[in-house]
Scaffold this active site. Structure first.
Site, mmCIF file in Angstrom:
data_model
loop_
_atom_site.group_PDB
_atom_site.id
_atom_site.type_symbol
_atom_site.label_atom_id
_atom_site.label_comp_id
_atom_site.label_asym_id
_atom_site.label_seq_id
_atom_site.Cartn_x
_atom_site.Cartn_y
_atom_site.Cartn_z
ATOM 1 N N GLU A 56 45.811 38.040 40.298
ATOM 2 C CA GLU A 56 44.427 38.237 39.843
ATOM 3 C C GLU A 56 44.482 38.846 38.454
ATOM 4 O O GLU A 56 45.021 39.946 38.268
ATOM 5 C CB GLU A 56 43.641 39.139 40.795
ATOM 6 N N GLN A 75 38.081 33.924 38.318
ATOM 7 C CA GLN A 75 38.381 32.935 39.341
ATOM 8 C C GLN A 75 38.008 31.554 38.813
ATOM 9 O O GLN A 75 37.306 31.459 37.813
ATOM 10 C CB GLN A 75 37.610 33.250 40.611
ATOM 11 N N ASN A 130 45.942 41.331 50.931
ATOM 12 C CA ASN A 130 45.451 41.421 49.553
ATOM 13 C C ASN A 130 44.930 42.827 49.303
ATOM 14 O O ASN A 130 44.198 43.387 50.123
ATOM 15 C CB ASN A 130 44.294 40.440 49.342
ATOM 16 N N GLU A 131 45.293 43.398 48.197
ATOM 17 C CA GLU A 131 44.802 44.723 47.793
ATOM 18 C C GLU A 131 44.725 45.679 48.994
ATOM 19 O O GLU A 131 43.698 46.288 49.263
ATOM 20 C CB GLU A 131 43.441 44.609 47.082
HETATM 21 O O1 AHR Z 1 38.224 38.770 42.121
HETATM 22 C C1 AHR Z 1 37.283 39.634 42.685
HETATM 23 C C2 AHR Z 1 37.924 40.709 43.543
HETATM 24 O O2 AHR Z 1 38.692 41.537 42.745
HETATM 25 C C3 AHR Z 1 38.880 40.232 44.604
HETATM 26 O O3 AHR Z 1 38.253 39.853 45.763
HETATM 27 C C4 AHR Z 1 39.721 41.449 44.845
HETATM 28 O O4 AHR Z 1 41.016 41.130 45.291
HETATM 29 C C5 AHR Z 1 39.697 42.176 43.513
HETATM 30 O O5 AHR Z 1 39.380 43.496 43.672
#
Ligand code: AHR
Length: 497
Positions: free
Chosen positions: A301, A350, A172-173
């Site tokens: 996201e 989220q 992730n990222e």
């Molecule tokens: O959603 C909050 C954060 O935002 C997540 O953990 C990350 O993937 C993004 O930078």
């Protein structure tokens, strides 16, 4: 009067239900307190999952849930979250608030939550600080049906049968919190790690998702695809994209979730509309490598990110949710529908108590946010066929922040009905619309609307301030539907044809 042309005979692609997906991270009160309270809680629960929250989420037909992060995913070691709860390792959640993570919610609990929700599973693996072996064993633990060290361990922990992992994210990222990598380096790691995300069940293959770009980082998309794109599925099925709507455009002072001006409103909606540019530009790069569109753009996201509520832990990212959030949701969900040929999944960030949540909780109390209501209006599009539609719009807004007054999308549902969803971005102007359906007689129209003042929101003391009501201001004449859409609203029309 704005003209709205809809041609139900021209269908432009399938709308994957996963476009309305969600994301849950070990962050603040998303998992603990929000979704999971444990079996011994006084709050009604089934196997530790809050009954009120699960029921509300089932109502919006959550199609898929991503877990365990986010940035948390690249620090998560899955073996810490299995076995007897009293012996599970405790750790500090360094990313999010520096609190103790007791790992009482782990793989078994996530699978149980998805079972209760009836949704697909999206697991995000750890590339940033985890090994290939660890990732490979997690996949074996979850999906192997037979005799093996991991399958035996799973059975010993109470789950004889394997689970279905629908999607697996390889990191992730990784351009940021997931290891600060260069795209070429990540691309090479993707090639290696994904090799060990084995498909033990060929009848139910895992869709593998590579870490994609942050917002307008087109270089990342280009280089990752150049390094690891491979023709055919099973190697890479999706490439992610993250884009957050920051009301002020300034990450150091993002602006309040509830206390904002009309100018802030238009600035925010204008920022959210940038999603279309991102889909088109990243999509154009993907088209060069993958003209047949075998790889999905997974916007795993997205949502509005404001300052936290005053007095709350800054690391918990807890924010309220207003009609502005409902518009952000409606605009994005219309965009995802319109680009359903490439966008195959999207996960709002989220699910509960963090960023743009559909549910907020406080102890035993729960509220459905305006975003929940927007998702409830759009669920009719899940598994539908996108229908050709064009709506005349004009610009509204303030100063440099001009936006089209309306957005829309139309789908043909499996039940044979046409579903239209519209947003009116104007804060003060209604718009009369004449919708004409090509060669299609309209039998009846049922409208449902979400509207209110721009800052309107639901609180634990007043949980019903914002909610949907029936919309009756519709006239049907043959193949024509006339209606006037009020300002600041999300509208759904269900059309029997
Ligand atoms: O959603 C909050 C954060 O935002 C997540 O953990 C990350 O993937 C993004 O930078």
């Amino acid at each position: 009067m704005a003209k709205y042309f809809i041609n139900p005979k021209v269908q432009k692609g399938h709308i994957n239900p996963e476009i309305q997906g969600h994301f849950s991270e070990h962050l603040g009160r998303c998992i603990y307190g929000g979704l999971y309270v444990g079996e011994d809680s006084d709050i009604p629960n089934v196997n530790g999952m809050r009954t009120d929250v699960v029921e509300a989420l089932k109502e919006i037909q959550v199609p898929v849930l991503r877990w365990p992060g986010g940035c948390f995913a690249d620090e998560y070691h899955w073996k810490d979250g299995i076995g007897p709860k009293e012996t599970r390792k405790k750790m500090i959640n360094t990313h999010w608030g520096g609190i103790v993570e007791d790992n009482s919610f782990g793989t078994h609990e996530f699978m149980e939550l998805c079972r209760q929700l009836g949704c697909k599973t999206y697991i995000n693996g750890n590339v940033g600080s985890g090994t290939v072996q660890e990732m490979s064993e997690w996949v074996e633990y979850m999906t192997f049906d037979g005799v093996s060290p991991m399958a035996d361990m799973r059975a010993a922990n109470g789950s004889e049968k394997p689970w279905k992992v629908d999607y697996f994210g390889v990191g992730n990222e990784n351009w940021g919190c997931g290891g600060n990598m260069r795209p070429e380096y990540y691309g090479d790691l993707y090639r290696r790690y994904q090799t060990y995300v084995r498909n033990y069940d060929n009848a139910n293959p895992i869709s593998k998702i590579a870490c994609g770009a942050n917002a307008g980082d087109y270089h990342w998309t280009e280089k990752v695809l150049e390094t690891c794109f491979d023709h055919g599925t099973g190697y890479m099925d999706g490439l992610s994209l993250h884009y957050y709507t920051i009301p002020t455009g300034d990450w150091s002072k993002k602006g309040s979730a509830t206390d904002f001006t009309e100018k802030d409103w238009y600035q925010t909606l204008s920022a959210t509309l940038f999603m279309e540019t991102l889909i088109k530009r990243h999509g154009a790069i993907m088209d060069r490598f993958d003209p047949e569109k075998k790889i999905g753009m997974m916007i795993d996201e997205w949502g509005i990110w404001t300052d936290v509520e005053p007095g709350t832990n800054p690391g918990f990212l807890y924010q309220q949710n207003t009609m502005r959030d409902a518009l952000v949701a409606g605009i994005n969900l219309n965009l995802f529908n319109k680009h359903c040929d490439r966008v195959k999944m999207a996960n709002i960030a989220q699910m509960v108590n963090v960023l743009q949540s559909v549910i907020l909780t406080d102890g035993a109390k729960m509220v459905k946010t305006p975003t929940w209501y927007a998702f409830n209006l759009y669920k009719v599009h899940q598994d539908g066929e996108l229908v050709d539609s064009h709506l005349e719009t004009r610009y509204v807004g303030m100063d440099e922040f001009k936006v089209p007054n309306l957005t829309e999308s139309v789908s043909l549902g499996k039940d044979g009905k046409l579903y239209m969803t519209l947003t009116n971005l104007s804060l003060d102007e209604a718009e009369s619309i004449q919708a004409v359906l090509t060669e299609t007689e309209v039998k009846s129209v049922k409208g449902t609307i979400l509207t209110g003042g721009m800052n309107a929101h639901n609180t634990f003391d007043a949980p019903d301030t914002v909610h949907t009501v029936e919309f009756t201001d519709v006239t049907v004449k043959g193949n024509e539907i006339d209606f006037t859409i009020p300002p600041c609203c999300v509208l759904q029309l269900a059309v029997e044809i």
